[in-house]
Design a protein around this motif. Structure first.
Motif, PDB file in Angstrom:
ATOM      1  N   THR A  39      37.430  23.588  68.935  1.00  0.00           N
ATOM      2  CA  THR A  39      37.855  24.990  68.830  1.00  0.00           C
ATOM      3  C   THR A  39      39.346  25.031  68.508  1.00  0.00           C
ATOM      4  OG1 THR A  39      38.080  24.944  71.248  1.00  0.00           O
ATOM      5  CG2 THR A  39      36.069  25.915  70.349  1.00  0.00           C
ATOM      6  N   ALA A  42      43.816  29.514  66.627  1.00  0.00           N
ATOM      7  CA  ALA A  42      43.784  30.497  65.545  1.00  0.00           C
ATOM      8  C   ALA A  42      45.165  30.637  64.885  1.00  0.00           C
ATOM      9  CB  ALA A  42      43.282  31.830  66.086  1.00  0.00           C
ATOM     10  N   ASN A  51      43.134  31.325  58.042  1.00  0.00           N
ATOM     11  CA  ASN A  51      41.789  31.876  57.942  1.00  0.00           C
ATOM     12  C   ASN A  51      40.866  31.020  57.092  1.00  0.00           C
ATOM     13  OD1 ASN A  51      42.601  34.033  59.503  1.00  0.00           O
ATOM     14  ND2 ASN A  51      42.260  35.587  57.952  1.00  0.00           N
ATOM     15  N   GLY A  72      34.461  25.870  66.146  1.00  0.00           N
ATOM     16  CA  GLY A  72      34.867  27.239  66.416  1.00  0.00           C
ATOM     17  C   GLY A  72      36.361  27.408  66.486  1.00  0.00           C
ATOM     18  N   LEU A  75      40.886  31.797  69.852  1.00  0.00           N
ATOM     19  CA  LEU A  75      41.627  32.960  69.390  1.00  0.00           C
ATOM     20  C   LEU A  75      42.786  33.278  70.325  1.00  0.00           C
ATOM     21  CD1 LEU A  75      38.367  34.943  68.851  1.00  0.00           C
ATOM     22  CD2 LEU A  75      39.918  34.365  66.952  1.00  0.00           C
ATOM     23  N   LEU A  86      41.922  36.496  63.998  1.00  0.00           N
ATOM     24  CA  LEU A  86      41.078  35.917  62.958  1.00  0.00           C
ATOM     25  C   LEU A  86      40.201  37.031  62.421  1.00  0.00           C
ATOM     26  CD1 LEU A  86      40.683  33.087  61.698  1.00  0.00           C
ATOM     27  CD2 LEU A  86      38.697  32.807  63.181  1.00  0.00           C
ATOM     28  N   MET A  91      35.210  34.674  61.576  1.00  0.00           N
ATOM     29  CA  MET A  91      34.585  34.495  62.887  1.00  0.00           C
ATOM     30  C   MET A  91      33.076  34.367  62.768  1.00  0.00           C
ATOM     31  SD  MET A  91      36.647  36.598  65.825  1.00  0.00           S
ATOM     32  CE  MET A  91      36.869  38.186  65.025  1.00  0.00           C
ATOM     33  N   ARG A  92      32.497  35.089  61.836  1.00  0.00           N
ATOM     34  CA  ARG A  92      31.041  35.042  61.686  1.00  0.00           C
ATOM     35  C   ARG A  92      30.542  33.703  61.155  1.00  0.00           C
ATOM     36  NH1 ARG A  92      30.276  41.300  59.671  1.00  0.00           N
ATOM     37  NH2 ARG A  92      29.752  42.141  61.729  1.00  0.00           N
ATOM     38  N   LYS A  97      33.419  31.049  69.778  1.00  0.00           N
ATOM     39  CA  LYS A  97      34.704  31.748  69.790  1.00  0.00           C
ATOM     40  C   LYS A  97      35.213  31.880  71.227  1.00  0.00           C
ATOM     41  CE  LYS A  97      32.203  34.129  67.443  1.00  0.00           C
ATOM     42  NZ  LYS A  97      30.819  33.919  66.880  1.00  0.00           N
ATOM     43  N   MET A 126      32.089  39.444  69.493  1.00  0.00           N
ATOM     44  CA  MET A 126      32.272  38.172  68.800  1.00  0.00           C
ATOM     45  C   MET A 126      32.725  37.057  69.730  1.00  0.00           C
ATOM     46  SD  MET A 126      31.421  38.794  65.706  1.00  0.00           S
ATOM     47  CE  MET A 126      31.954  37.256  64.971  1.00  0.00           C
ATOM     48  N   GLU A 241      26.579  40.853  68.028  1.00  0.00           N
ATOM     49  CA  GLU A 241      27.646  40.752  67.027  1.00  0.00           C
ATOM     50  C   GLU A 241      27.424  41.769  65.903  1.00  0.00           C
ATOM     51  OE1 GLU A 241      28.050  36.776  65.601  1.00  0.00           O
ATOM     52  OE2 GLU A 241      28.626  35.962  67.554  1.00  0.00           O
TER      53      GLU A 241
END
Length: 241
Positions: A39, A42, A51, A72, A75, A86, A91-92, A97, A126, A241
């Motif tokens: 992870t 961000a 991004n 992931g 954030l 982000l 994110m999707r 996350k 999210m 989501e």
């Protein structure tokens, strides 16, 4: 209890960690994990990736060095309304996350302000996990946080790094005790993570496991006992989501 997953780790892409994805995955495999979460920090974390890095993680295999990986982001909570750094399309693309308070991204506020920020992140569909919600630099009211996590299906983290005497977070032991006792009362699950920034710390839980044992915290509220239990919990939140 057998701990089968560690889903908060960082690689060189985060800017202040020291190993590659492959090296972190091999460390997880060597330590007997069945699932490793990587992870990265961000974009608002100085030195971290942008991004496009997160948007393109779809190209990376989800098995590395014999271990399943989830890719992931950690954030940054940017303000007391819980905004994060982000964009939604990126994110999707991600498996996982985490949202956390970091001093380089948001100044510590009052207990009410800090709590409002974390509650907003919890209610963000999210976000799967609240990272290190224990740092006394950001005083929190843990009762509404645990109540909101229970309502939304958001996991709260027990972060091994937070309890390391060499770490920079403040009053973490007392804060975690308060949070864990409320989690016991509300039957709110937690996830125990290393927050590893180097391969040697993958799956590390020496400080956090000692506290869990001291409190006799229920095993059934620790999702690390089962990859399926962890995934089920995460997938329930994905439905919103």
């Amino acid at each position: 209890m057998e701990y089968l997953l560690d889903v908060h780790t960082h690689t060189i892409a985060s800017g202040h960690a020291y190993n590659s994805m492959m090296e972190m995955a091999k460390a997880g495999f060597d330590k007997g994990l069945k699932l490793l979460g990587i992870t990265e920090h961000a974009p608002m974390m100085p030195g971290s990736c942008g991004n496009l890095y997160f948007h393109n993680l779809k190209v990376v295999p989800r098995t590395l060095c014999g271990i399943e990986v989830m890719l992931g982001v950690e954030l940054n909570i940017l303000d007391y309304d819980g905004h994060v750094d982000l964009d939604l399309p990126s994110m999707r693309q991600l498996d996982l996350k985490i949202a956390s308070l970091h001093g380089v991204c948001i100044r510590p506020g009052t207990k009410e302000e800090n709590t409002r920020a974390v509650l907003a992140a919890i209610h963000n569909p999210m976000i799967d996990i609240i990272g290190h919600p224990d740092d006394g630099l950001y005083p929190l009211d843990y009762k509404p946080i645990v109540e909101a996590a229970k309502e939304t299906g958001t996991l709260l983290e027990v972060n091994n790094n937070s309890l390391n005497p060499r770490g920079s977070r403040k009053h973490t032991r007392g804060n975690l005790i308060t949070m864990l006792e409320l989690c016991r009362e509300y039957k709110q699950p937690v996830v125990m993570n290393s927050d590893a920034h180097v391969f040697a710390d993958v799956a590390r839980r020496d400080f956090s496991e000692k506290l869990i044992e001291e409190l006799n915290f229920p095993e059934e509220l620790i999702v690390n006992r089962s990859v399926d239990v962890f995934k089920d919990y995460i997938n329930k939140k994905k439905q919103f989501e």
